[in-house]
Design an enzyme around this catalytic site. Structure first.
Site, PDB file in Angstrom:
ATOM      1  N   MET A 185       0.844  -1.199   0.000  1.00 37.06           N
ATOM      2  CA  MET A 185       0.000   0.000   0.000  1.00 37.06           C
ATOM      3  C   MET A 185       0.883   1.254   0.000  1.00 37.06           C
ATOM      4  O   MET A 185       0.434   2.338   0.401  1.00 37.06           O
ATOM      5  CB  MET A 185      -0.944   0.004   1.197  1.00 37.06           C
ATOM      6  CG  MET A 185      -2.012  -1.065   1.093  1.00 37.06           C
ATOM      7  SD  MET A 185      -3.568  -0.661   1.932  1.00 37.06           S
ATOM      8  CE  MET A 185      -3.023  -0.422   3.605  1.00 37.06           C
ATOM      9  N   ALA A 218      12.074  -0.246   4.853  1.00 31.53           N
ATOM     10  CA  ALA A 218      13.039  -1.341   4.721  1.00 31.53           C
ATOM     11  C   ALA A 218      12.373  -2.711   4.776  1.00 31.53           C
ATOM     12  O   ALA A 218      12.895  -3.688   4.225  1.00 31.53           O
ATOM     13  CB  ALA A 218      14.111  -1.224   5.798  1.00 31.53           C
ATOM     14  N   GLY A 219      11.232  -2.805   5.448  1.00 34.93           N
ATOM     15  CA  GLY A 219      10.511  -4.070   5.459  1.00 34.93           C
ATOM     16  C   GLY A 219      10.032  -4.447   4.069  1.00 34.93           C
ATOM     17  O   GLY A 219      10.213  -5.586   3.609  1.00 34.93           O
ATOM     18  N   HIS A 220       9.436  -3.490   3.384  1.00 35.75           N
ATOM     19  CA  HIS A 220       9.032  -3.732   1.994  1.00 35.75           C
ATOM     20  C   HIS A 220      10.254  -4.041   1.125  1.00 35.75           C
ATOM     21  O   HIS A 220      10.205  -4.920   0.260  1.00 35.75           O
ATOM     22  CB  HIS A 220       8.321  -2.507   1.411  1.00 35.75           C
ATOM     23  CG  HIS A 220       7.055  -2.141   2.103  1.00 35.75           C
ATOM     24  ND1 HIS A 220       6.946  -1.038   2.912  1.00 35.75           N
ATOM     25  CD2 HIS A 220       5.822  -2.725   2.103  1.00 35.75           C
ATOM     26  CE1 HIS A 220       5.712  -0.945   3.372  1.00 35.75           C
ATOM     27  NE2 HIS A 220       5.007  -1.958   2.907  1.00 35.75           N
ATOM     28  N   GLN A 267     -10.407  -2.200   2.356  1.00 27.31           N
ATOM     29  CA  GLN A 267      -9.961  -2.899   3.569  1.00 27.31           C
ATOM     30  C   GLN A 267      -9.893  -1.980   4.784  1.00 27.31           C
ATOM     31  O   GLN A 267      -9.490  -2.406   5.865  1.00 27.31           O
ATOM     32  CB  GLN A 267      -8.604  -3.571   3.336  1.00 27.31           C
ATOM     33  CG  GLN A 267      -7.417  -2.641   3.199  1.00 27.31           C
ATOM     34  CD  GLN A 267      -6.180  -3.396   2.766  1.00 27.31           C
ATOM     35  OE1 GLN A 267      -6.101  -3.883   1.632  1.00 27.31           O
ATOM     36  NE2 GLN A 267      -5.196  -3.497   3.649  1.00 27.31           N
ATOM     37  N   GLU A 276       5.655 -10.929   7.644  1.00 33.40           N
ATOM     38  CA  GLU A 276       5.027 -11.605   8.780  1.00 33.40           C
ATOM     39  C   GLU A 276       4.514 -10.648   9.854  1.00 33.40           C
ATOM     40  O   GLU A 276       3.848 -11.099  10.788  1.00 33.40           O
ATOM     41  CB  GLU A 276       6.005 -12.605   9.407  1.00 33.40           C
ATOM     42  CG  GLU A 276       6.190 -13.854   8.579  1.00 33.40           C
ATOM     43  CD  GLU A 276       6.981 -14.920   9.308  1.00 33.40           C
ATOM     44  OE1 GLU A 276       7.705 -14.580  10.268  1.00 33.40           O
ATOM     45  OE2 GLU A 276       6.886 -16.087   8.906  1.00 33.40           O
TER      46      GLU A 276
END
Length: 284
Positions: free
Chosen positions: A30, A35-37, A61, A148
């Site tokens: 979205m 950094a996670g993406h 959503q 996760e």
């Protein structure tokens, strides 16, 4: 990297790639990328010939209109990051392109979608299933990558894929990426006030400490109570919405540790830190 705005163009690109026998990695996002993406894109890059990243704030959503309005949108920065990571295509459609007509589909997602986030955010997971099913149908990926941090969401997406017949698609869950102080990376973190940001890492600290409670012989319900009390007592800015210890596959609560199935046990928490709703989880 090419920016794609229409479903037609996306279909043309992925159909040509598949005709050449190429594998396609899809990373649905979205936007407001961090950094996670980036870790998802990097893994997709290593494991596929073509990498498609969607950047779309999905209105169906959100069960809270204020949350939808305040969700960060940083398209230019997102596309620059994706190009630097080696993505081949950024799919950045408008709401009208994704939903030319209202999506009235209702998915029978079962128990995985009825607890925790499903109970607290009515309609949320049906909206997730709507957009992800569309992305799967349009991008025709070989593999799709999800973080996760949204642990329950992955279980819901697996159920949707089963219902919709995406039998050959591999859904890959990737580890949470954290700040140096332990806070799980989230696009919503930018909305934390300096005071809230300073205390937010305590959520992860309490979760880590809860493993010791299990080792000391506490059963799940006792650990849930202790975690909730510890978070809420640590600062007035915290309000724990729920902490549940569940089977990591079915998302159903367990009364004893030995009730968990083959994927083990996960503790899922949602905490308001000031006005910002944060989620996190921990494996036991």
């Amino acid at each position: 990297m090419e920016i794609i705005r229409t479903v037609k163009h996306l279909n043309e690109v992925v159909d040509a790639a598949r005709a050449e026998g190429k594998t396609i990695g899809l990373v649905p996002t979205m936007g407001a990328l961090h950094a996670g993406h980036a870790s998802l894109v990097e893994r997709a890059r290593k494991e596929n010939d073509i990498v498609v990243v969607s950047v779309f704030v999905n209105p169906t959503q959100f069960n809270n209109s204020t949350d939808l309005q305040t969700y960060p949108r940083t398209e230019e920065a997102d596309c620059a990051l994706l190009e630097s990571l080696g993505a081949d295509y950024a799919f950045v459609p408008s709401v009208a392109e994704v939903y030319p007509e209202p999506d009235t589909r209702t998915f029978d997602l079962g128990p995985v979608a009825e607890v925790m986030e499903g109970a607290m955010r009515p309609g949320h997971f049906n909206g997730v299933a709507q957009i992800v099913s569309k992305l799967f149908a349009w991008a025709k990926p070989t593999r799709a990558y999800f973080g996760e941090k949204d642990f329950q969401q992955i279980a819901v997406i697996r159920k949707m894929a089963e219902l919709e017949g995406f039998d050959t698609l591999e859904i890959i869950d990737c580890p949470i990426v954290r700040e140096a102080d332990g806070l799980a990376l989230s696009s919503r973190n930018v909305r934390l006030t300096p005071e809230a940001r300073a205390i937010a890492p305590r959520i992860h600290q309490v979760l880590l400490a809860s493993r010791d409670l299990k080792a000391q012989g506490m059963q799940p319900a006792e650990v849930e109570k202790a975690v909730t009390e510890a978070i809420d007592a640590s600062d007035a800015l915290f309000r724990t919405e729920y902490y549940r210890i569940v089977d990591a596959l079915t998302m159903q609560p367990i009364a004893r540790w030995d009730e968990a199935g083959s994927r083990g046990t996960v503790g899922c928490v949602t905490v308001y830190c000031g006005d910002v709703r944060l989620i996190d989880n921990i494996r036991y």
